[in-house]
Every structure is written in structure tokens, then in C-alpha cells.
Design a protein around this motif. Structure first.
Motif, PDB file in Angstrom:
ATOM      1  N   ILE A 162       0.848  -1.189   0.000  1.00 54.67           N
ATOM      2  CA  ILE A 162       0.000   0.000   0.000  1.00 54.67           C
ATOM      3  C   ILE A 162       0.888   1.245   0.000  1.00 54.67           C
ATOM      4  CG2 ILE A 162      -1.812   1.255   1.250  1.00 54.67           C
ATOM      5  CD1 ILE A 162      -2.412  -1.477   2.669  1.00 54.67           C
ATOM      6  N   THR A 163       0.550   2.203  -0.858  1.00 57.07           N
ATOM      7  CA  THR A 163       1.247   3.488  -0.846  1.00 57.07           C
ATOM      8  C   THR A 163       0.218   4.608  -0.768  1.00 57.07           C
ATOM      9  OG1 THR A 163       1.293   3.659  -3.265  1.00 57.07           O
ATOM     10  CG2 THR A 163       3.191   2.633  -2.204  1.00 57.07           C
ATOM     11  N   VAL A 164       0.536   5.599   0.041  1.00 55.23           N
ATOM     12  CA  VAL A 164      -0.273   6.818   0.146  1.00 55.23           C
ATOM     13  C   VAL A 164       0.664   7.966  -0.172  1.00 55.23           C
ATOM     14  CG1 VAL A 164      -1.685   8.277   1.621  1.00 55.23           C
ATOM     15  CG2 VAL A 164      -1.760   5.789   1.897  1.00 55.23           C
ATOM     16  N   GLU A 165       0.359   8.694  -1.248  1.00 56.73           N
ATOM     17  CA  GLU A 165       1.295   9.695  -1.773  1.00 56.73           C
ATOM     18  C   GLU A 165       0.592  11.032  -1.973  1.00 56.73           C
ATOM     19  OE1 GLU A 165       4.457  10.066  -5.530  1.00 56.73           O
ATOM     20  OE2 GLU A 165       2.976   8.457  -5.435  1.00 56.73           O
ATOM     21  N   ASP A 166       1.314  12.103  -1.672  1.00 52.99           N
ATOM     22  CA  ASP A 166       0.807  13.447  -1.970  1.00 52.99           C
ATOM     23  C   ASP A 166       1.859  14.191  -2.780  1.00 52.99           C
ATOM     24  OD1 ASP A 166       2.470  15.424  -0.244  1.00 52.99           O
ATOM     25  OD2 ASP A 166       1.876  13.897   1.215  1.00 52.99           O
ATOM     26  N   ASP A 167       1.422  15.255  -3.475  1.00 55.94           N
ATOM     27  CA  ASP A 167       2.345  16.041  -4.294  1.00 55.94           C
ATOM     28  C   ASP A 167       2.604  17.400  -3.656  1.00 55.94           C
ATOM     29  OD1 ASP A 167      -0.099  17.219  -4.633  1.00 55.94           O
ATOM     30  OD2 ASP A 167      -0.010  17.320  -6.817  1.00 55.94           O
ATOM     31  N   GLY A 168       2.552  17.432  -2.328  1.00 60.07           N
ATOM     32  CA  GLY A 168       2.710  18.694  -1.601  1.00 60.07           C
ATOM     33  C   GLY A 168       4.146  19.141  -1.452  1.00 60.07           C
ATOM     34  N   ALA A 169       4.381  19.941  -0.416  1.00 57.77           N
ATOM     35  CA  ALA A 169       5.678  20.582  -0.229  1.00 57.77           C
ATOM     36  C   ALA A 169       6.756  19.612   0.224  1.00 57.77           C
ATOM     37  CB  ALA A 169       5.552  21.718   0.800  1.00 57.77           C
ATOM     38  N   GLY A 170       6.351  18.427   0.731  1.00 57.31           N
ATOM     39  CA  GLY A 170       7.336  17.485   1.237  1.00 57.31           C
ATOM     40  C   GLY A 170       7.971  17.989   2.523  1.00 57.31           C
ATOM     41  N   MET A 171       9.011  17.316   2.956  1.00 55.70           N
ATOM     42  CA  MET A 171       9.695  17.703   4.189  1.00 55.70           C
ATOM     43  C   MET A 171      11.108  17.161   4.181  1.00 55.70           C
ATOM     44  SD  MET A 171       7.932  15.060   6.918  1.00 55.70           S
ATOM     45  CE  MET A 171       6.320  15.091   6.110  1.00 55.70           C
ATOM     46  N   ASP A 172      11.899  17.645   5.097  1.00 52.86           N
ATOM     47  CA  ASP A 172      13.252  17.123   5.256  1.00 52.86           C
ATOM     48  C   ASP A 172      13.165  15.679   5.754  1.00 52.86           C
ATOM     49  OD1 ASP A 172      15.741  16.631   7.176  1.00 52.86           O
ATOM     50  OD2 ASP A 172      16.322  18.124   5.684  1.00 52.86           O
ATOM     51  N   PRO A 173      13.923  14.754   5.179  1.00 51.22           N
ATOM     52  CA  PRO A 173      13.869  13.352   5.627  1.00 51.22           C
ATOM     53  C   PRO A 173      14.110  13.184   7.121  1.00 51.22           C
ATOM     54  CG  PRO A 173      15.065  13.507   3.564  1.00 51.22           C
ATOM     55  CD  PRO A 173      14.807  14.914   4.011  1.00 51.22           C
ATOM     56  N   GLU A 174      14.935  14.026   7.704  1.00 49.21           N
ATOM     57  CA  GLU A 174      15.187  13.940   9.140  1.00 49.21           C
ATOM     58  C   GLU A 174      13.927  14.258   9.935  1.00 49.21           C
ATOM     59  OE1 GLU A 174      17.132  13.286  12.702  1.00 49.21           O
ATOM     60  OE2 GLU A 174      17.688  12.759  10.640  1.00 49.21           O
ATOM     61  N   CYS A 175      13.121  15.195   9.412  1.00 45.49           N
ATOM     62  CA  CYS A 175      11.852  15.532  10.061  1.00 45.49           C
ATOM     63  C   CYS A 175      10.907  14.332  10.004  1.00 45.49           C
ATOM     64  CB  CYS A 175      11.226  16.738   9.370  1.00 45.49           C
ATOM     65  SG  CYS A 175       9.613  17.213  10.023  1.00 45.49           S
ATOM     66  N   ALA A 176      10.895  13.629   8.877  1.00 50.75           N
ATOM     67  CA  ALA A 176      10.049  12.436   8.756  1.00 50.75           C
ATOM     68  C   ALA A 176      10.489  11.357   9.738  1.00 50.75           C
ATOM     69  CB  ALA A 176      10.112  11.906   7.329  1.00 50.75           C
ATOM     70  N   ARG A 177      11.795  11.213   9.909  1.00 51.76           N
ATOM     71  CA  ARG A 177      12.301  10.215  10.865  1.00 51.76           C
ATOM     72  C   ARG A 177      11.859  10.555  12.279  1.00 51.76           C
ATOM     73  NH1 ARG A 177      15.819   9.445  14.534  1.00 51.76           N
ATOM     74  NH2 ARG A 177      16.588  11.572  14.394  1.00 51.76           N
ATOM     75  N   ARG A 178      11.909  11.840  12.633  1.00 56.80           N
ATOM     76  CA  ARG A 178      11.488  12.252  13.974  1.00 56.80           C
ATOM     77  C   ARG A 178       9.999  12.001  14.182  1.00 56.80           C
ATOM     78  NH1 ARG A 178      14.905  16.759  13.024  1.00 56.80           N
ATOM     79  NH2 ARG A 178      13.083  18.056  12.581  1.00 56.80           N
ATOM     80  N   MET A 179       9.206  12.167  13.128  1.00 54.83           N
ATOM     81  CA  MET A 179       7.762  11.897  13.233  1.00 54.83           C
ATOM     82  C   MET A 179       7.507  10.443  13.602  1.00 54.83           C
ATOM     83  SD  MET A 179       6.235  14.024   9.982  1.00 54.83           S
ATOM     84  CE  MET A 179       4.638  13.255  10.150  1.00 54.83           C
ATOM     85  N   LEU A 180       8.279   9.531  13.003  1.00 52.52           N
ATOM     86  CA  LEU A 180       8.098   8.111  13.298  1.00 52.52           C
ATOM     87  C   LEU A 180       8.639   7.756  14.676  1.00 52.52           C
ATOM     88  CD1 LEU A 180       8.996   6.426   9.888  1.00 52.52           C
ATOM     89  CD2 LEU A 180       6.740   6.910  10.826  1.00 52.52           C
TER      90      LEU A 180
END
Length: 381
Positions: A309-327
Motif C-alpha cells: 500500500i502506498t499513500v502519496e501526496d504532491d505537496g511541499a514534502g519535508m526534510d527526511p530527518e523531520c520524517a524520521r522524527r515523526m516516526l
């Protein structure tokens, strides 16, 4: 868990040795190496048959299923299992004094030997996390030091299985508590915005308002229902569809979304509310870029033993480090909704660390969240 496993292995090793010693006393015993292999195999095989019942906890049903295997394992005239209040099950000609013996052992908190006619008894307490929960009693014509130690080791192994059952029960309670907390985390902002959007249609388009209100009712009924920890992918996608319809009513043409689903995976069991939080996150971050508009794409593919399953958006994105902190965030601290960390944690707890969320993102490049679900039919469903 590791300590319990070590105790179980050491106990079974001794029991196998005791069985070998008894085999040596037989008149036509096979060669020593063969005796050793046979004793080990027999011990492990019998233990494996008793373990599933004991992993259900100590009750009449589990005791009844396990006691006959323990009777075979010990090879005594009779074996009984008691709780702290009653004799749960027995196999063989068991003495009527078993409960009296058990109460004496419970009061003393240690194993005791009881002389009797025509057979004596060895009664050993069963413990879970240091608390005595019952006893294991064995009766035979002759009570030797070897028998006392063997019954003690078997009781240690049984206690280990009961402790694992208690850990399983604790884990289930923790997951149920998480599920209740998860339902309470449905974003209050979404509820407020959905109802406000519906209210805006009441005068201008009553029919549209009624349709949206029914969609909101369907979504709420699913999200807040008392259910098992698992649902089907079909039901989860229906929940996502209702959610997207409500968000589309709010954002209008600014929000575009598409769903591409392989019909073969619709019956696959998935953790309850594992997709909607991903879609909510995609809308939340996707609508920040592209001039206030954005597109969300949900794709579900059949990948043999798994659903991808993939859920994808075409928005502004984020820094990968920020995504890691979210998880890495504590899911309990996410106050605005269920959040990615909650879904990631549940997936790892249920399927293992290899099934956590994978987030692909970069500034200005949108965000894609990947989720893998095994097709294995789960008993929790």
C-alpha cells in the motif's frame, strides 16, 4: 521472556536426563546414544503437546488438556493440577487428599513430600511472576529424591509456560488499551471542520448536506465502533473513501484524490485504522504546497504473500530527518490525531520490525508512505 525461556530449556534438559536414567534401568535397553536421542525427543515432543494448553493460562480447560501430557512426561501413577482454590484436573488414580496437600504447599510456599498409602505424593507450587497460582502434584508407589527433583523441574517448566501466558495476556490488554486510546485520538479538528462544512450546505444545498452527514455518520460509526483489532482491507478502504469525500467537500476542487486497488487484496486482514491516518497526514501536508491545492493518491497492489500500500501526496514534502522524527515520536503525545508514529508502532508490534512504515520525502518533492501487510489470516480478526 529470555529468563523464562532459559528456565524452560534447563528444566526440559534435566527431565530428558531423568528419563534416560530410568531407561537405563530397563532390562533390554537400547545402546546409550540411541537411548539419549529417544529420551530427548520424547521429552521435547510431550512438552510441545502440553505447551499450547498451558499458554492459555491456568484454568480447568487448560489443566484438563495439559495434565495427560504431564502424566506421560513424569511417568508416575497419577498427576494433578490445582489452582489456589480447587483441583482443576487429574490423570490416574489420584488421592482424595490432593487439595489438602495443595493447601499445605500453598501455605508454605515451597514443595513438599507427603507419605501415604498406597502411594506417596510430591506437590510443587506453580508461580507466575513470583506469585503462587496453583500446584502440580505427582503420586507414585515410591517417592525418590530423583522424582522430587523431576516434579520440581516440570513445575518450573509449567510455571514458565503460565508466565508466558500472562505476558501474552498483558500484551493483549496493552494493545486493547492502545486501540481505545487510538479511537479517542480521531482528530477533533477533522470533526469540527467536517461538521462546519456540512453546516455550510444546509441552506444552499440541503441534499448535499444530508449526503455528507450520512458519510460522516458512516465514518464515525466505523472509527468509534467496538471491534476486534483487525478488519478487512475492503472495510478500511471504505472508511478512507468516506473520509476523502468529507475532505473533498471542505476543500472543493483544490483537493484531488484517486484510489487504485487490486480486487484480490480486498479480503486481506489489516490492523484497524491503519490507512486513514496516512491519508489524513497526506492531506495535512499535501495541501500546504502547490498554491493551497494538492493531490492524494492511494495505491494498493497484490504482491504475492503481501499487500503493498502506498499513500502519496504532491505537496511541499519535508526534510527526511523531520520524517524520521515523526516516526520516532511517542504516539501518546500526538494530540492532533492518530499520527504516523501510532500506525508505525502497531505495525511493528503485530508483524515485526520489518513491517514498519517507510517514508520517502524531500523538500519540494511531496511525500510517499509505504505500508506492507502480510496476507496471513489472523485469529484476532
Amino acid at each position: 521472556m529470555l529468563t523464562t525461556a532459559c528456565v524452560a530449556l534447563s528444566s526440559l534438559s534435566f527431565i530428558a536426563g531423568y528419563g534416560l536414567a530410568r531407561a537405563r534401568r530397563r532390562r533390554h535397553a537400547p545402546p546409550e546414544g540411541r537411548r539419549s536421542d529417544e529420551a530427548t525427543f520424547t521429552t521435547l515432543h510431550i512438552a510441545a503437546m502440553a505447551a499450547p494448553a498451558l499458554r492459555g493460562g491456568l484454568n480447568r480447560d487448560s489443566a484438563r488438556k495439559a495434565v495427560r501430557h504431564l502424566h506421560t512426561l513424569l511417568g508416575t501413577r497419577a498427576v494433578a493440577i490445582t489452582s489456589t482454590e480447587a483441583a482443576l484436573a487429574w490423570e490416574g488414580p489420584c488421592t482424595d487428599d490432593v487439595l489438602t496437600y495443595a493447601r499445605a504447599v500453598l501455605a508454605a510456599g515451597r514443595a513438599q513430600v507427603f507419605a501415604g498409602e498406597p502411594q506417596g505424593g510430591v506437590v510443587v507450587p506453580l508461580t507466575v511472576d513470583g506469585t503462587v497460582v496453583g500446584t502440580l502434584a505427582a503420586f507414585d508407589d515410591e517417592v525418590s529424591a530423583g522424582l522430587v527433583r523431576t516434579v520440581t523441574e516440570v513445575a518450573r517448566w509449567v510455571s514458565g509456560q503460565l508466565e508466558l501466558a500472562d505476558l501474552d495476556a498483558s500484551r493483549r490488554r496493552a494493545l486493547e488499551a492502545e486501540m481505545r486510546a487510538l479511537r479517542a485520538q480521531i482528530s477533533p479538528h477533522f470533526v469540527y471542520n467536517a461538521l462546519t462544512t456540512i453546516a455550510s450546505f444546509v441552506r444552499t444545498n440541503p441534499k448535499r448536506a444530508r449526503e455528507l452527514l450520512l458519510d460522516f455518520a458512516d465514518f464515525s460509526r466505523y472509527a468509534l465502533r467496538r471491534a476486534h483489532d483487525f478488519t478487512t482491507l475492503a472495510d478500511e478502504l471504505t472508511c478512507v473513501d468516506r473520509y476523502l469525500l468529507l475532505e473533498r467537500a471542505r476543500f472543493g476542487d483544490k483537493l484531488r484524490f484517486s484510489m487504485q486497488v487490486a480486487p484480490e487484496v480486498l479480503p486481506v486482514p489489516v490492523p484497524f485504522l491503519c490507512l486513514q491516518p496516512l491519508v489524513e497526514n497526506a492531506i495535512k501536508h499535501g495541501m500546504r504546497g502547490r498554491g493551497g491545492g494538492g493531490e492524494v493518491r492511494v495505491v494498493v497492489r497484490d504482491a504475492g504473500p503481501e499487500a503493498h500500500i502506498t499513500v502519496e501526496d504532491d505537496g511541499a514534502g519535508m526534510d527526511p530527518e523531520c520524517a524520521r522524527r515523526m516516526l520516532d515520536e511517542d504516539p501518546a503525545r500526538e494530540g492532533s490525531g492518530i499520527g504516523l508514529a501510532n500506525v508505525d508502532l502497531r505495525m511493528r508490534q503485530i508483524y515485526g520490525d520489518g513491517y514498519g512504515l517507510v517514508v520517502e520525502t524531500a523538500l519540494g518533492a511531496g511525500t510517499k508512505v509505504r505500508l506492507r501487510v502480510p496476507k496471513t489470516q489472523l485469529s484476532s480478526l
